[in-house]
Design a protein around this motif. Structure first.
Motif, PDB file in Angstrom:
ATOM      1  N   MET A   1       0.830  -1.209   0.000  1.00 41.62           N
ATOM      2  CA  MET A   1       0.000   0.000   0.000  1.00 41.62           C
ATOM      3  C   MET A   1       0.863   1.257   0.000  1.00 41.62           C
ATOM      4  O   MET A   1       0.534   2.240  -0.649  1.00 41.62           O
ATOM      5  CB  MET A   1      -0.919   0.001   1.223  1.00 41.62           C
ATOM      6  N   SER A   2       1.982   1.204   0.742  1.00 41.77           N
ATOM      7  CA  SER A   2       2.871   2.364   0.790  1.00 41.77           C
ATOM      8  C   SER A   2       3.461   2.661  -0.586  1.00 41.77           C
ATOM      9  O   SER A   2       3.658   3.824  -0.953  1.00 41.77           O
ATOM     10  CB  SER A   2       3.986   2.131   1.807  1.00 41.77           C
ATOM     11  N   ASP A   3       3.737   1.600  -1.364  1.00 45.25           N
ATOM     12  CA  ASP A   3       4.272   1.803  -2.708  1.00 45.25           C
ATOM     13  C   ASP A   3       3.243   2.495  -3.603  1.00 45.25           C
ATOM     14  O   ASP A   3       3.579   3.386  -4.392  1.00 45.25           O
ATOM     15  CB  ASP A   3       4.675   0.460  -3.326  1.00 45.25           C
ATOM     16  N   LEU A   4       1.982   2.064  -3.485  1.00 45.95           N
ATOM     17  CA  LEU A   4       0.922   2.679  -4.275  1.00 45.95           C
ATOM     18  C   LEU A   4       0.718   4.133  -3.867  1.00 45.95           C
ATOM     19  O   LEU A   4       0.509   5.004  -4.721  1.00 45.95           O
ATOM     20  CB  LEU A   4      -0.383   1.896  -4.115  1.00 45.95           C
ATOM     21  N   MET A   5       0.775   4.389  -2.565  1.00 45.67           N
ATOM     22  CA  MET A   5       0.621   5.767  -2.097  1.00 45.67           C
ATOM     23  C   MET A   5       1.760   6.639  -2.609  1.00 45.67           C
ATOM     24  O   MET A   5       1.550   7.800  -2.986  1.00 45.67           O
ATOM     25  CB  MET A   5       0.554   5.797  -0.569  1.00 45.67           C
ATOM     26  N   SER A   6       2.963   6.080  -2.646  1.00 45.02           N
ATOM     27  CA  SER A   6       4.108   6.827  -3.175  1.00 45.02           C
ATOM     28  C   SER A   6       3.916   7.121  -4.656  1.00 45.02           C
ATOM     29  O   SER A   6       4.240   8.212  -5.141  1.00 45.02           O
ATOM     30  CB  SER A   6       5.401   6.040  -2.960  1.00 45.02           C
ATOM     31  N   LEU A   7       3.373   6.132  -5.385  1.00 46.36           N
ATOM     32  CA  LEU A   7       3.108   6.322  -6.810  1.00 46.36           C
ATOM     33  C   LEU A   7       2.055   7.401  -7.015  1.00 46.36           C
ATOM     34  O   LEU A   7       2.226   8.296  -7.857  1.00 46.36           O
ATOM     35  CB  LEU A   7       2.638   5.001  -7.431  1.00 46.36           C
ATOM     36  N   PHE A   8       0.962   7.332  -6.242  1.00 44.56           N
ATOM     37  CA  PHE A   8      -0.092   8.341  -6.347  1.00 44.56           C
ATOM     38  C   PHE A   8       0.458   9.725  -6.015  1.00 44.56           C
ATOM     39  O   PHE A   8       0.147  10.706  -6.703  1.00 44.56           O
ATOM     40  CB  PHE A   8      -1.249   7.996  -5.398  1.00 44.56           C
ATOM     41  N   ALA A   9       1.266   9.803  -4.956  1.00 44.91           N
ATOM     42  CA  ALA A   9       1.843  11.090  -4.560  1.00 44.91           C
ATOM     43  C   ALA A   9       2.735  11.651  -5.661  1.00 44.91           C
ATOM     44  O   ALA A   9       2.704  12.857  -5.945  1.00 44.91           O
ATOM     45  CB  ALA A   9       2.635  10.926  -3.265  1.00 44.91           C
ATOM     46  N   ALA A  10       3.518  10.774  -6.292  1.00 43.68           N
ATOM     47  CA  ALA A  10       4.399  11.215  -7.383  1.00 43.68           C
ATOM     48  C   ALA A  10       3.578  11.735  -8.558  1.00 43.68           C
ATOM     49  O   ALA A  10       3.952  12.733  -9.198  1.00 43.68           O
ATOM     50  CB  ALA A  10       5.297  10.056  -7.820  1.00 43.68           C
ATOM     51  N   LEU A  11       2.455  11.071  -8.843  1.00 45.43           N
ATOM     52  CA  LEU A  11       1.597  11.515  -9.941  1.00 45.43           C
ATOM     53  C   LEU A  11       0.975  12.881  -9.637  1.00 45.43           C
ATOM     54  O   LEU A  11       0.896  13.746 -10.521  1.00 45.43           O
ATOM     55  CB  LEU A  11       0.499  10.479 -10.190  1.00 45.43           C
TER      56      LEU A  11
END
Length: 246
Positions: A1-11
């Motif tokens: 989940m943290s990886d997805l949140m990092s991806l969303f934040a980067a986007l």
């Protein structure tokens, strides 16, 4: 989940960079709104599937009610008759439910992203995205620089909620909750459900501003989307006529 949140934040950060020339210091706030809209657009097919499923279940509700009355004393026969009816009408017993459930993880992920501290250091005009309404009240009051941002947001939420209230009442009148099976407390739920549109006002008041922008955007999308997906035949005919003239 943290990886997805990092991806969303980067986007979101990338969107903010792209929007910087247009929105300057409010680019991150604009990026939150745009990103939320893009995600809602991506899951729109699931919303359409959920709407089709709900309409299908409503359509066969009278037949289900008749079967329950006919086989009230024979549960096994009732179960078989209901399965046969669903197969005949090509309607899944879970139609409308699964598409809705599949959307939930994305929405939950976005809420956690914007409710965290990843958007700290950015602002919408005079209101920091990481602050709450209570912070705005303690720094200038409701009519201070940050307080006015919240007043505008509350006004938008109230307008969306009023529109959602009217449409929810109309949808409940056209598609009863019991779907052919008496539901305890259905009358009370029917009265209370339209009022849930106004619960967003409370949410906006207690979550960080970044999360409030996400909630308001997503709620507005949901209200408009449901109004379009659950149009009555008369409204659909009127819409088609307008499209034809255009």
């Amino acid at each position: 989940m943290s990886d997805l949140m990092s991806l969303f934040a980067a986007l979101v950060e990338r969107l903010a960079e792209l929007l910087q020339p247009l929105f300057a210091t409010t680019a991150t706030a604009a990026a939150i709104v745009l990103f939320t809209a893009l995600v809602r657009l991506a899951v729109h097919p699931l919303s359409r599937a959920a709407a089709r499923g709900q309409k299908a279940r409503t359509r066969i509700a009278p037949q289900l009610a008749a079967l329950r009355k006919k086989h009230a004393e024979n549960p096994e026969r009732l179960k078989k008759a209901m399965l046969d009816l669903h197969a005949k009408e090509k309607v899944s017993p879970f139609a409308g439910i699964m598409p809705s459930l599949l959307q939930a993880p994305a929405f939950l992920l976005m809420y956690h992203l914007f409710a965290g501290d990843r958007m700290a250091g950015h602002a919408l005009l005079a209101a920091p995205l990481g602050d709450h309404w209570a912070d705005a009240l303690s720094h200038g009051g409701p009519f201070g620089p940050a307080g006015r941002v919240y007043l505008v947001l509350f006004a938008i939420v109230a307008a969306v909620a009023a529109f959602g209230y009217r449409n929810t009442r109309r949808q409940l009148a056209a598609q009863p909750l019991d779907l052919g099976q008496p539901t305890p407390g259905a009358g009370a739920i029917t009265k209370v459900m339209p009022l849930l549109s106004f619960a967003t006002l409370i949410t906006v008041a207690v979550v960080p501003l970044a999360a409030a922008l996400y909630v308001v955007t997503s709620t507005a999308w949901t209200v408009v989307e449901r109004a379009l997906l659950f149009r009555t035949p008369k409204e659909e005919a009127a819409g088609d006529a307008v499209a034809t003239r255009a």
